[in-house]
Design a protein around this motif. Structure first.
Motif, PDB file in Angstrom:
ATOM      1  N   PHE A   1      64.196  88.002 -54.814  1.00  0.00           N
ATOM      2  CA  PHE A   1      63.501  87.322 -53.716  1.00  0.00           C
ATOM      3  C   PHE A   1      63.766  85.811 -53.696  1.00  0.00           C
ATOM      4  CE2 PHE A   1      60.012  90.754 -54.186  1.00  0.00           C
ATOM      5  CZ  PHE A   1      60.710  91.622 -53.362  1.00  0.00           C
ATOM      6  N   ARG A   2      64.371  85.300 -54.739  1.00  0.00           N
ATOM      7  CA  ARG A   2      64.526  83.854 -54.904  1.00  0.00           C
ATOM      8  C   ARG A   2      65.549  83.306 -53.905  1.00  0.00           C
ATOM      9  NH1 ARG A   2      63.213  80.840 -59.453  1.00  0.00           N
ATOM     10  NH2 ARG A   2      64.010  78.702 -59.356  1.00  0.00           N
ATOM     11  N   GLU A   3      65.220  82.135 -53.318  1.00  0.00           N
ATOM     12  CA  GLU A   3      66.142  81.450 -52.389  1.00  0.00           C
ATOM     13  C   GLU A   3      66.344  80.017 -52.883  1.00  0.00           C
ATOM     14  OE1 GLU A   3      68.724  80.407 -50.507  1.00  0.00           O
ATOM     15  OE2 GLU A   3      68.162  82.271 -49.480  1.00  0.00           O
ATOM     16  N   ASP A   4      67.538  79.734 -53.420  1.00  0.00           N
ATOM     17  CA  ASP A   4      67.829  78.423 -53.992  1.00  0.00           C
ATOM     18  C   ASP A   4      68.699  77.554 -53.102  1.00  0.00           C
ATOM     19  OD1 ASP A   4      66.394  78.803 -56.398  1.00  0.00           O
ATOM     20  OD2 ASP A   4      68.052  79.963 -57.245  1.00  0.00           O
TER      21      ASP A   4
ATOM     22  N   SER B   1      61.890  92.798 -48.083  1.00  0.00           N
ATOM     23  CA  SER B   1      62.270  94.207 -48.294  1.00  0.00           C
ATOM     24  C   SER B   1      63.604  94.399 -48.990  1.00  0.00           C
ATOM     25  CB  SER B   1      62.265  94.981 -46.965  1.00  0.00           C
ATOM     26  OG  SER B   1      60.997  94.958 -46.359  1.00  0.00           O
ATOM     27  N   GLN B   2      64.121  93.352 -49.689  1.00  0.00           N
ATOM     28  CA  GLN B   2      65.388  93.529 -50.396  1.00  0.00           C
ATOM     29  C   GLN B   2      65.305  94.582 -51.494  1.00  0.00           C
ATOM     30  OE1 GLN B   2      63.697  90.613 -50.082  1.00  0.00           O
ATOM     31  NE2 GLN B   2      65.061  88.836 -50.169  1.00  0.00           N
TER      32      GLN B   2
ATOM     33  N   ALA C   1      69.114  90.651 -42.018  1.00  0.00           N
ATOM     34  CA  ALA C   1      70.083  89.692 -42.563  1.00  0.00           C
ATOM     35  C   ALA C   1      70.147  89.750 -44.088  1.00  0.00           C
ATOM     36  CB  ALA C   1      69.710  88.278 -42.112  1.00  0.00           C
ATOM     37  N   ARG C   2      69.024  89.986 -44.728  1.00  0.00           N
ATOM     38  CA  ARG C   2      68.969  89.925 -46.191  1.00  0.00           C
ATOM     39  C   ARG C   2      69.195  91.266 -46.863  1.00  0.00           C
ATOM     40  NH1 ARG C   2      67.345  84.823 -48.732  1.00  0.00           N
ATOM     41  NH2 ARG C   2      67.508  83.380 -46.975  1.00  0.00           N
ATOM     42  N   GLY C   3      68.934  92.338 -46.151  1.00  0.00           N
ATOM     43  CA  GLY C   3      68.947  93.650 -46.799  1.00  0.00           C
ATOM     44  C   GLY C   3      70.250  94.030 -47.456  1.00  0.00           C
TER      45      GLY C   3
END
Length: 215
Positions: free
Chosen positions: A7-10, A176-177, A208-210
């Motif tokens: 879930f991390r966004e760096d 929901s990843q 977009a993230r899945g």
């Protein structure tokens, strides 16, 4: 902030984009009266420091600017799209039923030392920048200069500026990843049936993230 790796966004550019899209941050400080928290609209100046600098203003009557402890970090929380996720959207519900509800969200937390700016020129620049950014999409944007100068000057006396050079910043995109592809497709489809903008924005994030690999 609890940060499972998937879930991390760096990415700083992604974090900054959420701040600009959702500039009403929750300012949290610790001081002589304990914890204080107030929702404040911020302007982000990305190039002012390595992680960006946040600028805003408080009502002079708001005690937070007097009671905060300068040696302690301030925390600003920027909440992006968020929505409840029903397990009824999961393919897994039909397969084995071992599912539970959850909540999807995107959020950024920024930390840094808070500095008071009580200069009329600084304050005028801050409110002008903030107003111009918010008025830009309107067909007939309102400008601070539309108000009489003496009136604006009087209003400035009632506010105090604050500035936070960001020294730590975290992003979390829980979209929901961690679900199998069939479940993610069900979540996206269910969200798109909703009538609110936040659900549609979340559906776009899920899509977009899945498919992205998350370490």
């Amino acid at each position: 902030m609890y940060q499972p790796p998937h879930f991390r966004e760096d990415d700083l550019a992604v974090q900054h984009a959420l701040i600009r899209a959702h500039p009403l941050g929750l300012l949290v400080t610790f001081g002589t009266t304990g914890l204080e928290a107030n929702p404040i609209p911020f302007v982000l100046e990305a190039s002012a420091s390595s992680l960006g600098t946040l600028k805003a203003h408080l009502s002079r009557a708001n005690p937070q600017w007097r009671t905060f402890e300068p040696a302690q970090e301030a925390l600003v929380v920027f909440q992006g799209p968020e929505t409840y996720i029903t397990p009824s959207w999961y393919a897994a519900k039909r397969e084995h039923g071992k599912v539970v509800p959850t909540w999807n969200y995107a959020i950024v937390q920024a930390r840094g030392r808070l500095t008071i700016r009580d200069d009329p020129d600084w304050l005028l620049q801050q409110i002008t920048t903030m107003t111009d950014m918010q008025e830009a999409p309107r067909p007939e944007p309102w400008n601070v200069n539309d108000a009489p100068a003496p009136f604006v000057a009087a209003q400035l006396k009632g506010i105090v500026g604050i500035e936070i050079e960001i020294t730590r910043i975290e992003g979390k995109w829980k979209v929901s990843q961690n679900r199998p592809e069939a479940d993610r497709l069900g979540v996206s489809a269910g969200l798109r049936l909703s009538q609110d903008d936040a659900s549609h924005q979340m559906a776009e994030l899920v899509d977009a993230r899945g498919a992205l690999p998350r370490e």
